[in-house]
Design an enzyme around this catalytic site. Structure first.
Site, PDB file in Angstrom:
ATOM      1  N   ALA A 206      12.843  40.355 -18.959  1.00 60.08           N
ATOM      2  CA  ALA A 206      13.239  41.944 -19.296  1.00 60.08           C
ATOM      3  C   ALA A 206      14.367  42.190 -18.587  1.00 60.08           C
ATOM      4  O   ALA A 206      15.258  42.852 -19.372  1.00 60.08           O
ATOM      5  CB  ALA A 206      12.726  42.057 -17.647  1.00 60.08           C
TER       6      ALA A 206
ATOM      7  N   LYS B   3     -10.195  57.076 -25.292  1.00 63.55           N
ATOM      8  CA  LYS B   3      -9.091  56.499 -26.363  1.00 63.55           C
ATOM      9  C   LYS B   3      -9.040  56.471 -27.274  1.00 63.55           C
ATOM     10  O   LYS B   3      -7.962  55.799 -27.915  1.00 63.55           O
ATOM     11  CB  LYS B   3      -9.800  54.973 -25.813  1.00 63.55           C
ATOM     12  CG  LYS B   3      -9.605  54.711 -24.426  1.00 63.55           C
ATOM     13  CD  LYS B   3     -11.397  53.600 -24.248  1.00 63.55           C
ATOM     14  CE  LYS B   3     -10.743  52.476 -22.466  1.00 63.55           C
ATOM     15  NZ  LYS B   3     -11.369  52.193 -21.941  1.00 63.55           N
TER      16      LYS B   3
ATOM     17  N   THR C  73      -7.133  49.379  -7.895  1.00 68.15           N
ATOM     18  CA  THR C  73      -7.267  48.181  -8.310  1.00 68.15           C
ATOM     19  C   THR C  73      -6.324  48.248  -9.379  1.00 68.15           C
ATOM     20  O   THR C  73      -5.836  46.695  -8.450  1.00 68.15           O
ATOM     21  CB  THR C  73      -8.866  48.110  -9.826  1.00 68.15           C
ATOM     22  OG1 THR C  73     -10.166  48.706  -9.013  1.00 68.15           O
ATOM     23  CG2 THR C  73      -9.348  46.534  -9.786  1.00 68.15           C
ATOM     24  N   VAL C  74      -5.902  48.754  -9.940  1.00 67.01           N
ATOM     25  CA  VAL C  74      -4.795  48.395 -10.878  1.00 67.01           C
ATOM     26  C   VAL C  74      -3.456  48.351 -10.901  1.00 67.01           C
ATOM     27  O   VAL C  74      -2.719  47.655 -10.622  1.00 67.01           O
ATOM     28  CB  VAL C  74      -4.890  49.539 -12.849  1.00 67.01           C
ATOM     29  CG1 VAL C  74      -3.737  48.989 -13.002  1.00 67.01           C
ATOM     30  CG2 VAL C  74      -6.426  49.431 -12.855  1.00 67.01           C
TER      31      VAL C  74
ATOM     32  N   ASP D 147     -15.706  57.958 -22.313  1.00 60.45           N
ATOM     33  CA  ASP D 147     -14.481  57.211 -21.507  1.00 60.45           C
ATOM     34  C   ASP D 147     -13.871  56.345 -23.356  1.00 60.45           C
ATOM     35  O   ASP D 147     -12.421  56.698 -23.824  1.00 60.45           O
ATOM     36  CB  ASP D 147     -14.490  55.857 -21.186  1.00 60.45           C
ATOM     37  CG  ASP D 147     -13.840  54.761 -21.183  1.00 60.45           C
ATOM     38  OD1 ASP D 147     -12.359  55.265 -19.772  1.00 60.45           O
ATOM     39  OD2 ASP D 147     -13.958  53.452 -21.256  1.00 60.45           O
TER      40      ASP D 147
ATOM     41  N   GLU E 204       0.028  51.529 -22.890  1.00 64.26           N
ATOM     42  CA  GLU E 204      -0.952  50.120 -22.700  1.00 64.26           C
ATOM     43  C   GLU E 204      -1.834  49.917 -22.625  1.00 64.26           C
ATOM     44  O   GLU E 204      -2.855  49.868 -22.852  1.00 64.26           O
ATOM     45  CB  GLU E 204       0.593  49.250 -23.225  1.00 64.26           C
ATOM     46  CG  GLU E 204      -0.118  47.722 -23.599  1.00 64.26           C
ATOM     47  CD  GLU E 204      -0.792  48.264 -25.250  1.00 64.26           C
ATOM     48  OE1 GLU E 204      -1.638  48.387 -25.506  1.00 64.26           O
ATOM     49  OE2 GLU E 204       1.029  48.278 -26.159  1.00 64.26           O
TER      50      GLU E 204
ATOM     51  N   GLY F  80     -21.544  45.411  -9.816  1.00 61.44           N
ATOM     52  CA  GLY F  80     -19.949  46.503  -9.729  1.00 61.44           C
ATOM     53  C   GLY F  80     -19.255  46.450 -10.998  1.00 61.44           C
ATOM     54  O   GLY F  80     -18.550  46.737 -11.524  1.00 61.44           O
TER      55      GLY F  80
ATOM     56  N   ARG G 234      -3.631  58.220  -1.722  1.00 62.90           N
ATOM     57  CA  ARG G 234      -5.047  59.022  -0.624  1.00 62.90           C
ATOM     58  C   ARG G 234      -4.869  58.187   0.841  1.00 62.90           C
ATOM     59  O   ARG G 234      -4.199  59.230   1.674  1.00 62.90           O
ATOM     60  CB  ARG G 234      -6.474  59.225  -0.814  1.00 62.90           C
ATOM     61  CG  ARG G 234      -6.595  60.539  -2.031  1.00 62.90           C
ATOM     62  CD  ARG G 234      -7.381  61.086  -2.298  1.00 62.90           C
ATOM     63  NE  ARG G 234      -7.849  59.545  -3.705  1.00 62.90           N
ATOM     64  CZ  ARG G 234      -8.937  59.556  -4.524  1.00 62.90           C
ATOM     65  NH1 ARG G 234      -9.457  60.474  -4.130  1.00 62.90           N
ATOM     66  NH2 ARG G 234      -9.001  58.383  -5.220  1.00 62.90           N
TER      67      ARG G 234
END
Lengths: 429, 429
Positions: free
Chosen positions: B34, B207, B14-15, B203, B131, B189, B46
């Site tokens: 930038a 963090k 996804t990311v 998780d 980040e 989901g 994969r």
């Protein structure tokens, strides 16, 4: 350990004093974080003899503020004098001309001369940093310049003036009217003796023009911010808004679209489920809407000694670390002069409040003006007579072009039935 | 125009897909911000054949992920593989050993190996940026590392797991129980098939350990985060909390004091007037309390393709600009191994909920256990029998040491009157 970053401080008011106190209190921590000590070496202010509760004898005192830029042992000048022109601008120009970094909290100077100063900073390879200029301690400049840098920003908006939010919150909590609460805020030191810049939205407009430049890659364009303050908001408006599920906030909003750049500071009705509705007292908050990140909210103390000093020293730490670049997020030459969007084309919902004579036909006159201008009414409330014998009529419109609302109000101008100017607040969508 | 920053992407979930889409969609804007183009040159994942809805043919495909670090034309590796060890860690080590920058969204890897990687980055003069590892699109790493850098931070806390907040919000809005809402979230989901890391607080603990390091200048110490999830929160607890003026949130909280560093992820009662009480759905929010800036709140989308990609690319922009330094805000050698504070010494208010048998003497037994342990009761509510015949008893304590509460619960352990384990939630003060 690397050499210290040597700082000259121009202006020793609340913020300047706060910077000295902060650098003293958190000295060791700041040295660890910055990778080197940050040391004030010289200061300049109007009155050398004033007791500021800090020991200034360890700093070199410079009478002529503009000479700070020329001091041999200075790496960064921190400008906390204020004012869009005059000594602040002279100092900023001289500092950058000398190739030295400048940190400033001066929103007015940036709103008016930001482009010129950014060009000078880039030409000199020096930093021009101004986190403290907008929303005090909240890292909104950094949030837009860096945190949200990957995004095309659709809108940036927020509560940018703590004095106004303090007054509106107090009016809301205590059911009181503007003038009374302002007087109390002045007595408590929460509002200036001359509160014009705050309550008429000028201060927020300065800040908004800086945020818009960062968000949209445009040249700061303060002259195109339409600013209206909160003088004409009644306690009764806040009560009507509450009954409808809204809170009243002075919102600065900038939006970029096909029609150009739109910038406005105006009292808004904010839906109760929006985070800005829960921002009370002198707190500030800024929302940025990006095409990938979605809605970002940054909230905190927008003014005051500690928070503003925190932002100034954050800038100094960035400079000490060597982490700085183009002040407005991209090279000044790359900032475009934005087309100014026509507010009349904007679509939105409006809250309109009239104080009218208590007699037959007045409602019909207002309703006819709305109809003739094509304004569709969602709700209308009429309340019994106020203390001065007027009747309050509050209208919420369906979404439509702002031009139509302006036309309806124009039709009613000069009507003997309507007392004074109607109040027009936008509904935050 | 300066040379492009050349990026190798490891992981195309996804990311990773979001990063490609973002760099495509906002290409021109990012180049302006930038100061140079940011270009993906190589990718590795994969499965080469999977349809991800993006054109990968323009990138070099590398089968062996760890070889990305060795590609001749790569400036930055973006690690989006996940997992605290294995291929992600191998790649990160190889990238930094090669003197190249790394950007990662991998909170588990940083929680376990953050110190080692920061040391490697500093030795190499390379960037290690993350980040996206905490709170998705919200610039909380930047907020602590830079925005609040001038401050001694007292506490940092927040809603760090969107899945838990989604479930708790839904339980609250719909008056339903955990298991039912979890199943629905999985179907939609919003929760993983194996939701353990999310709902048991792991998780959020990953963090939190990263935030604590940044806030307090300590070495990341995930092993000292006490984590409890939301499995045992009942719909009835949320209702009781609401009646008392609170909302239930899974809060990760780190605090530095004389007693050492305290880190906890635990369901909390959050007062309704606290900003975190208004954070609903999968939104994340982080609060940092600094000695000069006061309370800073950063809120936004904590996960998802767009927001997480936004954070990854913000890091890339920082690197393209050359604006990066020590990953944990100060040189790794300067990070201290914090003393672990004893939770028993902590003072606070507690919400305690028991499911008890519906018979004479049970309340007296609970009250006696509280008294004997020195726990002072502020309020006690007993509700009629639940579906399974138990009676709910909810207690709110006055402020006191947590050790006393633990002792009281210990006294009641094994009591035939009390069904299952009592639920202990802390009240956010």
């Amino acid at each position: 350990m690397a050499d210290a970053l040597r700082v000259a401080l121009a202006g020793l008011g609340t913020v300047g004093g706060g910077v000295v106190k902060l650098l003293d209190a958190n000295r060791e921590l700041i040295t660890r974080r910055a990778g080197r000590p940050i040391e004030v070496v010289a200061v300049s202010a109007r009155d050398r003899t004033k007791d500021r509760g800090i020991d200034l004898s360890r700093f070199q005192w410079i009478d002529d503020t503009s000479a700070l830029a020329q001091q041999a042992d200075v790496d960064v000048v921190v400008e906390l004098i204020g004012g869009s022109d005059g000594p602040a601008l002279t100092l900023a120009r001289a500092t950058l001309a000398k190739g030295r970094h400048i940190v400033t909290a001066n929103k007015a100077m940036l709103a008016h001369h930001g482009l010129e100063l950014a060009q000078a900073a880039e030409a000199a390879g020096a930093a021009l940093k101004f986190e403290a200029a907008v929303a005090g301690g909240i890292p909104v400049i950094k949030g837009l310049r860096e945190g949200a840098a990957a995004n095309e920003i659709g809108r940036v908006y927020g509560i940018l003036n703590g004095t106004c939010n303090f007054i509106l919150s107090k009016m809301e909590a205590e059911g009181r009217d503007f003038a009374e609460v302002l007087a109390e805020a002045q007595a408590l030191g929460f509002a200036e003796a001359d509160p014009t810049f705050d309550i008429d939205g000028i201060d927020a407009a300065h800040k908004l023009s800086i945020l818009a430049s960062l968000a949209f890659g445009t040249q700061p364009a303060f002259e195109h911010v339409a600013a209206t303050g909160i003088r004409h908001v009644l306690g009764a408006d806040i009560a009507e808004a509450a009954a409808l599920g809204y809170r009243v906030r002075l919102v600065g909003l900038a939006e970029a679209g096909k029609a150009g750049l739109f910038q406005r500071v105006h009292p808004h009705l904010v839906p109760i489920d929006h985070p800005l509705a829960h921002v009370t007292g002198s707190t500030n908050a800024v929302v940025a809407e990006g095409n990938f990140v979605g809605r970002l909210l940054l909230q905190g103390a927008g003014a005051g000694e500690g928070p503003t000093a925190s932002a100034v020293v954050a800038d100094l730490i960035d400079i000490a670390r060597g982490e700085y670049g183009p002040p407005f997020a991209m090279p000044a030459a790359s900032l475009v002069a934005a087309e100014v969007a026509d507010a009349g084309e904007r679509r939105g919902r409006a809250y309109l409040r009239f104080l009218v004579e208590d007699r037959v036909g007045v409602l019909a006159e207002i309703a006819a003006a709305m109809r003739d201008a094509g304004v569709s009414i969602e709700s209308l409330i009429q309340r019994g007579a106020t203390a001065d014998g007027h009747v309050l009529v509050a209208i919420v419109t369906h979404e439509g072009p702002e031009r139509s609302v302006a036309q309806a109000l124009e039709r009613l101008r000069g009507s003997p039935s309507v007392a004074g100017s109607p109040l027009w607040m936008h509904i935050l969508g």
